[in-house]
Design a protein around this motif. Structure first.
Motif, PDB file in Angstrom:
ATOM      1  N   HIS A 201       6.481  12.445  -4.201  1.00 34.07           N
ATOM      2  CA  HIS A 201       5.962  11.379  -5.063  1.00 34.07           C
ATOM      3  C   HIS A 201       5.424  12.043  -6.333  1.00 34.07           C
ATOM      4  CE1 HIS A 201       2.754   8.242  -6.019  1.00 34.07           C
ATOM      5  NE2 HIS A 201       3.924   7.610  -6.150  1.00 34.07           N
ATOM      6  N   ASP A 205      -0.638   6.643  -7.617  1.00 33.24           N
ATOM      7  CA  ASP A 205      -0.630   5.181  -7.523  1.00 33.24           C
ATOM      8  C   ASP A 205      -2.052   4.639  -7.529  1.00 33.24           C
ATOM      9  OD1 ASP A 205       2.083   5.231  -7.375  1.00 33.24           O
ATOM     10  OD2 ASP A 205       2.164   5.067  -5.180  1.00 33.24           O
ATOM     11  N   HIS A 281       0.551  -2.433  -8.236  1.00 37.60           N
ATOM     12  CA  HIS A 281      -0.139  -1.153  -8.434  1.00 37.60           C
ATOM     13  C   HIS A 281       0.400  -0.513  -9.710  1.00 37.60           C
ATOM     14  CE1 HIS A 281       3.625   0.632  -6.979  1.00 37.60           C
ATOM     15  NE2 HIS A 281       3.153   1.829  -7.348  1.00 37.60           N
ATOM     16  N   HIS A 283       1.853   2.932 -11.136  1.00 35.68           N
ATOM     17  CA  HIS A 283       2.361   4.282 -10.844  1.00 35.68           C
ATOM     18  C   HIS A 283       2.246   5.072 -12.152  1.00 35.68           C
ATOM     19  CE1 HIS A 283       5.086   7.398  -9.193  1.00 35.68           C
ATOM     20  NE2 HIS A 283       5.574   7.426 -10.435  1.00 35.68           N
ATOM     21  N   ASP A 323       5.014   3.726  -4.402  1.00 33.81           N
ATOM     22  CA  ASP A 323       6.114   4.075  -5.310  1.00 33.81           C
ATOM     23  C   ASP A 323       6.001   3.530  -6.721  1.00 33.81           C
ATOM     24  OD1 ASP A 323       7.502   5.987  -4.037  1.00 33.81           O
ATOM     25  OD2 ASP A 323       9.446   5.040  -4.448  1.00 33.81           O
TER      26      ASP A 323
END
Ligand SMILES: [Zn+2]
Length: 323
Positions: A201, A205, A281, A283, A323
């Motif tokens: 990742h 986030d 969210h 990212h 994500d």
């Protein structure tokens, strides 16, 4: 009124008048005057060798005063040099050091003037040395002040660049940090929310309700604000210069356009769940020279050490990303 003089003549046994020729008298007078004048000149000449005239006394007084004044001026020059040395020392060991500029060596700071003799006009007098030396010192001092002044100009530019650099690179959280629990997932290996596979990742986030404001994390220019990158959904990229780019993905909406200049803390968009996202969210990614790096090191702008520790703990949890 000339007296008549007589003499006794033995031959005639009578007094007779002394007859003097007029020419002889004139000659005597002239000789006497010449002798007197010569004597006077001689005396004046001798006297002048040993006794000062009032004018000479005045001139010599003035001269010794001048010498004294030169000495006093040189003393003040010493003080000026000492004051300048103090500034130069601070310049080399604090200002220039702080901005990683090389110190200016003393030879460069105290350089005189090469080539033609600038002081020829002062030569050939008893006081030439004093005058030449004083002028030389003043010239070197003037030059040293110019060198110092230029150095400060250079430092001012470096300071301004550093300020620009510090304002540009990302340094705050992209969402308000009033609730740190919003930081849901950090940079590193995380479980993919869709495939449940272990996957790297590349950002952080931050969970937040749809419509939560997102802020620019550093000064820069909007490089992208669109919906045409796979997975990111509606997203923004800010070019901060110095090789830094920040990316804000899955936005509900944005209120900036490409090439717009933004400042750190400017509202640029709102949290959403567009693109490859499981829930509302933000990212957030940071690029340095095209490589994605861990954003955890770019929040020093508005976090206390305790808050940073908490964030670090949460960011290192190997949980499932949004994500
Ligand atoms: Zn993410």
């Amino acid at each position: 009124m000339s007296k008549v003089k007589y003499y006794y003549d033995h031959e005639t046994l009578s007094y007779r008048k002394i007859q003097r020729k007029k020419r002889t008298t004139v000659k005597y007078v002239a000789l006497f005057m010449l002798a007197s004048a010569l004597f006077a000149f001689l005396m004046i000449f001798i006297a002048s060798q040993f006794i000062e005239s009032p004018r000479e006394r005045e001139i010599s007084r003035e001269l010794s005063n001048m010498r004294l004044q030169y000495k006093l001026l040189n003393k003040r020059l010493d003080e000026a040099y000492a004051a300048l040395e103090n500034v130069e020392e601070r310049d080399n060991s604090i200002y220039r050091l702080y901005f990683e500029a090389n110190p200016i060596p003393l030879e460069q700071r105290r350089a005189g003037f090469g080539g033609i003799n600038r002081y020829k006009k002062y030569e050939g007098y008893d006081n030439s040395k004093l005058i030449v030396e004083s002028n030389k010192r003043l010239d070197v001092l003037e030059k040293a002040i110019v060198v110092q002044s230029k150095s400060l100009d250079e430092v001012a530019v470096l300071a301004e660049n550093k300020e620009k650099f510090l304002a540009a690179i990302p340094a705050i959280q992209p969402v308000s940090n009033e609730d740190l629990t919003r930081m849901a997932s950090g940079y590193g290996f995380r479980t993919d929310p869709f495939t449940k596979a272990r996957k790297f990742h590349y950002g952080m986030d931050f969970t937040a309700p749809r419509g939560t404001p997102i802020y620019a994390t550093g000064d820069g220019i909007i490089e992208r604000a669109d919906n045409s990158a796979t997975g990111y959904g509606k997203h923004i990229r800010i070019d901060h210069g110095y090789g830094y780019v920040s990316l804000y993905a899955h936005l509900y909406n944005y209120n900036v356009r490409v090439n717009q200049r933004v400042k750190r803390g400017d509202l640029i968009g709102y949290v959403g769940s567009t693109g490859r996202s499981e829930a509302p969210h933000l990212h957030y990614e940071i690029f340095k020279d095209g490589e994605r790096i861990n954003p955890i090191n770019f929040y020093y702008g508005n976090l206390s050490p305790e808050e940073f520790d908490e964030l670090l703990k949460r960011a290192s949890l190997e949980n499932q990303s949004l994500d």
